[in-house]
Design a protein around this motif. Sequence first.
Motif, PDB file in Angstrom:
ATOM      1  N   GLY A  19       0.801  -1.227   0.000  1.00  0.00           N
ATOM      2  CA  GLY A  19       0.000   0.000   0.000  1.00  0.00           C
ATOM      3  C   GLY A  19       0.825   1.264   0.000  1.00  0.00           C
ATOM      4  N   LYS A  20       2.122   1.157  -0.332  1.00  0.00           N
ATOM      5  CA  LYS A  20       2.953   2.358  -0.226  1.00  0.00           C
ATOM      6  C   LYS A  20       2.599   3.407  -1.275  1.00  0.00           C
ATOM      7  N   THR A  21       2.153   2.976  -2.450  1.00  0.00           N
ATOM      8  CA  THR A  21       1.822   3.958  -3.490  1.00  0.00           C
ATOM      9  C   THR A  21       0.601   4.779  -3.069  1.00  0.00           C
ATOM     10  N   VAL A  38       9.851  10.743 -10.147  1.00  0.00           N
ATOM     11  CA  VAL A  38       9.476   9.797 -11.210  1.00  0.00           C
ATOM     12  C   VAL A  38      10.710   8.973 -11.577  1.00  0.00           C
ATOM     13  N   SER A  39      10.590   7.668 -11.410  1.00  0.00           N
ATOM     14  CA  SER A  39      11.714   6.772 -11.702  1.00  0.00           C
ATOM     15  C   SER A  39      11.763   6.400 -13.180  1.00  0.00           C
ATOM     16  N   ALA A  40      12.917   5.939 -13.613  1.00  0.00           N
ATOM     17  CA  ALA A  40      13.028   5.328 -14.937  1.00  0.00           C
ATOM     18  C   ALA A  40      12.738   3.840 -14.762  1.00  0.00           C
ATOM     19  N   THR A  42      12.000  -0.104 -17.044  1.00  0.00           N
ATOM     20  CA  THR A  42      11.997  -0.773 -18.358  1.00  0.00           C
ATOM     21  C   THR A  42      10.780  -1.679 -18.543  1.00  0.00           C
ATOM     22  N   ARG A  43       9.882  -1.736 -17.551  1.00  0.00           N
ATOM     23  CA  ARG A  43       8.693  -2.560 -17.787  1.00  0.00           C
ATOM     24  C   ARG A  43       7.696  -1.805 -18.657  1.00  0.00           C
ATOM     25  N   LYS A  44       6.691  -2.537 -19.148  1.00  0.00           N
ATOM     26  CA  LYS A  44       5.678  -1.919 -20.017  1.00  0.00           C
ATOM     27  C   LYS A  44       4.715  -1.087 -19.147  1.00  0.00           C
ATOM     28  N   PRO A  45       4.230   0.039 -19.667  1.00  0.00           N
ATOM     29  CA  PRO A  45       3.249   0.811 -18.895  1.00  0.00           C
ATOM     30  C   PRO A  45       1.949   0.027 -18.715  1.00  0.00           C
ATOM     31  N   ARG A  46       1.312   0.143 -17.539  1.00  0.00           N
ATOM     32  CA  ARG A  46      -0.021  -0.436 -17.350  1.00  0.00           C
ATOM     33  C   ARG A  46      -1.015   0.520 -18.019  1.00  0.00           C
ATOM     34  N   SER A  47      -2.253   0.034 -18.249  1.00  0.00           N
ATOM     35  CA  SER A  47      -3.203   0.814 -19.052  1.00  0.00           C
ATOM     36  C   SER A  47      -3.507   2.200 -18.448  1.00  0.00           C
ATOM     37  N   ASP A  54       4.010   8.544 -14.158  1.00  0.00           N
ATOM     38  CA  ASP A  54       4.192   7.370 -13.294  1.00  0.00           C
ATOM     39  C   ASP A  54       5.648   6.902 -13.363  1.00  0.00           C
ATOM     40  N   TYR A  55       6.156   6.825 -14.559  1.00  0.00           N
ATOM     41  CA  TYR A  55       7.558   6.435 -14.791  1.00  0.00           C
ATOM     42  C   TYR A  55       8.055   7.101 -16.065  1.00  0.00           C
ATOM     43  N   TYR A  56       9.369   7.179 -16.189  1.00  0.00           N
ATOM     44  CA  TYR A  56       9.978   7.436 -17.497  1.00  0.00           C
ATOM     45  C   TYR A  56      10.212   6.035 -18.058  1.00  0.00           C
ATOM     46  N   VAL A  73      20.952   7.685  -8.998  1.00  0.00           N
ATOM     47  CA  VAL A  73      21.251   7.728  -7.571  1.00  0.00           C
ATOM     48  C   VAL A  73      21.324   6.280  -7.081  1.00  0.00           C
ATOM     49  N   GLU A  74      20.388   5.485  -7.543  1.00  0.00           N
ATOM     50  CA  GLU A  74      20.343   4.053  -7.249  1.00  0.00           C
ATOM     51  C   GLU A  74      19.530   3.409  -8.353  1.00  0.00           C
ATOM     52  N   TRP A  75      19.801   2.158  -8.624  1.00  0.00           N
ATOM     53  CA  TRP A  75      18.961   1.400  -9.553  1.00  0.00           C
ATOM     54  C   TRP A  75      18.957  -0.054  -9.102  1.00  0.00           C
ATOM     55  N   TYR A  83      14.365  -3.326 -14.982  1.00  0.00           N
ATOM     56  CA  TYR A  83      15.165  -2.352 -14.237  1.00  0.00           C
ATOM     57  C   TYR A  83      14.294  -1.177 -13.781  1.00  0.00           C
ATOM     58  N   TYR A  84      14.618  -0.651 -12.580  1.00  0.00           N
ATOM     59  CA  TYR A  84      13.981   0.564 -12.059  1.00  0.00           C
ATOM     60  C   TYR A  84      15.099   1.398 -11.438  1.00  0.00           C
ATOM     61  N   GLY A  85      15.036   2.719 -11.611  1.00  0.00           N
ATOM     62  CA  GLY A  85      16.079   3.536 -10.994  1.00  0.00           C
ATOM     63  C   GLY A  85      15.683   4.984 -10.785  1.00  0.00           C
ATOM     64  N   THR A  86      16.306   5.579  -9.769  1.00  0.00           N
ATOM     65  CA  THR A  86      16.084   6.997  -9.453  1.00  0.00           C
ATOM     66  C   THR A  86      17.154   7.814 -10.159  1.00  0.00           C
ATOM     67  N   LEU A 103      10.528   9.473  -2.894  1.00  0.00           N
ATOM     68  CA  LEU A 103      10.886   8.296  -3.687  1.00  0.00           C
ATOM     69  C   LEU A 103      10.042   7.116  -3.226  1.00  0.00           C
ATOM     70  N   ASP A 104       9.350   6.486  -4.167  1.00  0.00           N
ATOM     71  CA  ASP A 104       8.566   5.278  -3.880  1.00  0.00           C
ATOM     72  C   ASP A 104       9.358   4.143  -4.533  1.00  0.00           C
ATOM     73  N   ILE A 105      10.221   3.504  -3.731  1.00  0.00           N
ATOM     74  CA  ILE A 105      11.157   2.540  -4.325  1.00  0.00           C
ATOM     75  C   ILE A 105      11.198   1.231  -3.532  1.00  0.00           C
ATOM     76  N   ASP A 106      11.802   0.214  -4.122  1.00  0.00           N
ATOM     77  CA  ASP A 106      11.818  -1.091  -3.456  1.00  0.00           C
ATOM     78  C   ASP A 106      12.817  -1.094  -2.287  1.00  0.00           C
ATOM     79  N   VAL A 107      12.775  -2.158  -1.509  1.00  0.00           N
ATOM     80  CA  VAL A 107      13.519  -2.171  -0.242  1.00  0.00           C
ATOM     81  C   VAL A 107      15.039  -2.108  -0.453  1.00  0.00           C
ATOM     82  N   ALA A 151       6.106 -14.116  -8.191  1.00  0.00           N
ATOM     83  CA  ALA A 151       7.415 -13.468  -7.994  1.00  0.00           C
ATOM     84  C   ALA A 151       7.292 -12.348  -6.968  1.00  0.00           C
ATOM     85  N   ARG A 152       6.192 -11.574  -7.055  1.00  0.00           N
ATOM     86  CA  ARG A 152       6.006 -10.443  -6.141  1.00  0.00           C
ATOM     87  C   ARG A 152       5.789 -10.921  -4.707  1.00  0.00           C
ATOM     88  N   VAL A 153       5.019 -12.019  -4.543  1.00  0.00           N
ATOM     89  CA  VAL A 153       4.759 -12.529  -3.188  1.00  0.00           C
ATOM     90  C   VAL A 153       6.058 -13.081  -2.578  1.00  0.00           C
TER      91      VAL A 153
HETATM   92  P1  5GP Z   1       5.689  -1.487 -10.100  1.00  0.00           P
HETATM   93  O1  5GP Z   1       6.150  -2.330 -11.241  1.00  0.00           O
HETATM   94  O2  5GP Z   1       4.589  -2.144  -9.306  1.00  0.00           O
HETATM   95  O3  5GP Z   1       5.349  -0.068 -10.509  1.00  0.00           O
HETATM   96  O4  5GP Z   1       6.926  -1.314  -9.098  1.00  0.00           O
HETATM   97  C1  5GP Z   1       7.592  -2.413  -8.627  1.00  0.00           C
HETATM   98  C2  5GP Z   1       8.510  -2.035  -7.495  1.00  0.00           C
HETATM   99  O5  5GP Z   1       9.593  -1.232  -7.970  1.00  0.00           O
HETATM  100  C3  5GP Z   1       7.815  -1.222  -6.410  1.00  0.00           C
HETATM  101  O6  5GP Z   1       8.219  -1.724  -5.151  1.00  0.00           O
HETATM  102  C4  5GP Z   1       8.365   0.152  -6.642  1.00  0.00           C
HETATM  103  O7  5GP Z   1       8.357   0.928  -5.462  1.00  0.00           O
HETATM  104  C5  5GP Z   1       9.771  -0.168  -7.086  1.00  0.00           C
HETATM  105  N1  5GP Z   1      10.419   0.974  -7.740  1.00  0.00           N
HETATM  106  C6  5GP Z   1       9.857   1.951  -8.473  1.00  0.00           C
HETATM  107  N2  5GP Z   1      10.766   2.824  -8.863  1.00  0.00           N
HETATM  108  C7  5GP Z   1      11.945   2.426  -8.352  1.00  0.00           C
HETATM  109  C8  5GP Z   1      13.285   2.949  -8.389  1.00  0.00           C
HETATM  110  O8  5GP Z   1      13.579   3.966  -8.975  1.00  0.00           O
HETATM  111  N3  5GP Z   1      14.239   2.226  -7.745  1.00  0.00           N
HETATM  112  C9  5GP Z   1      13.960   1.082  -7.069  1.00  0.00           C
HETATM  113  N4  5GP Z   1      14.972   0.499  -6.441  1.00  0.00           N
HETATM  114  N5  5GP Z   1      12.732   0.566  -7.009  1.00  0.00           N
HETATM  115  C10 5GP Z   1      11.738   1.225  -7.640  1.00  0.00           C
END
Ligand code: 5GP
Length: 192
Positions: A19-21, A38-40, A42-47, A54-56, A73-75, A83-86, A103-107, A151-153
């Motif tokens: 529920g972080k988003t 807004v993070s970068a 490489t996954r496909k955008p949801r509808s 939401d993302y670059y 800063v981190e990826w 891939y996801y990155g700030t 930043l809404d990012i993974d652990v 995978a997510r669980v």
């Molecule tokens: P979703 O695919 O559901 O949008 O995001 C999957 C996960 O990637 C979520 O936990 C989200 O917070 C994380 N995420 C989004 N942007 C970044 C980022 O820039 N860096 C990292 N490390 N995780 C991110």
Amino acid sequence: MVQTKYQKMIVITAPSGAGKTSITRHLMKVFPQLSFSVSAATRKPRSNEKKGIDYYFISVEEFQQKILNEEFVEWEMVYEGKYYGTLKSELKRIWNNEQIPVLDIDVQGAIHVQKEYPVNSLFIFIKPPSIQELTKRLESRGSESKDSLEARVNKAAYELSFAHQFNNVIENKDFETACNEAVRIVKGFINN
Ligand code: 5GP
């Protein structure tokens, strides 16, 4: 990149589906001085997702080039092949606007930022009430395939074991209570 003493940043982290988003969105409404980073990705955008909001959304090749150029800063490769990155440029853009990036990012990404930016940063870990509840939430979102859900669980169970590394842990059992708790913590940080 140098973070001066005036440049604050807020990192909200949690296993996917905790529920972080939604909590992040609530914080953005309450505090106009916050700006979503807004993070970068490489996954496909949801509808329902928009480019640059939401993302670059970029290709794997572009992402890898940005890694080589040290633009992040981190990826993390949050999921297999994704891939996801700030971006440093994103934080600069927000700081230049005299706002505080959220930043809404993974652990793992959050742990990385914690090491790099130990001062002037607020870290909040959102905890789901249980793995069962988290699975139910992800299923009801309906956006994941069976493999992606699994995978997510699995990843969520692993990520929960890092909660103790964060100063601020909020259990998201009741959304309103969790939001109020987040507002209280952020208010204290902003006014400090
Ligand atoms: P979703 O695919 O559901 O949008 O995001 C999957 C996960 O990637 C979520 O936990 C989200 O917070 C994380 N995420 C989004 N942007 C970044 C980022 O820039 N860096 C990292 N490390 N995780 C991110």
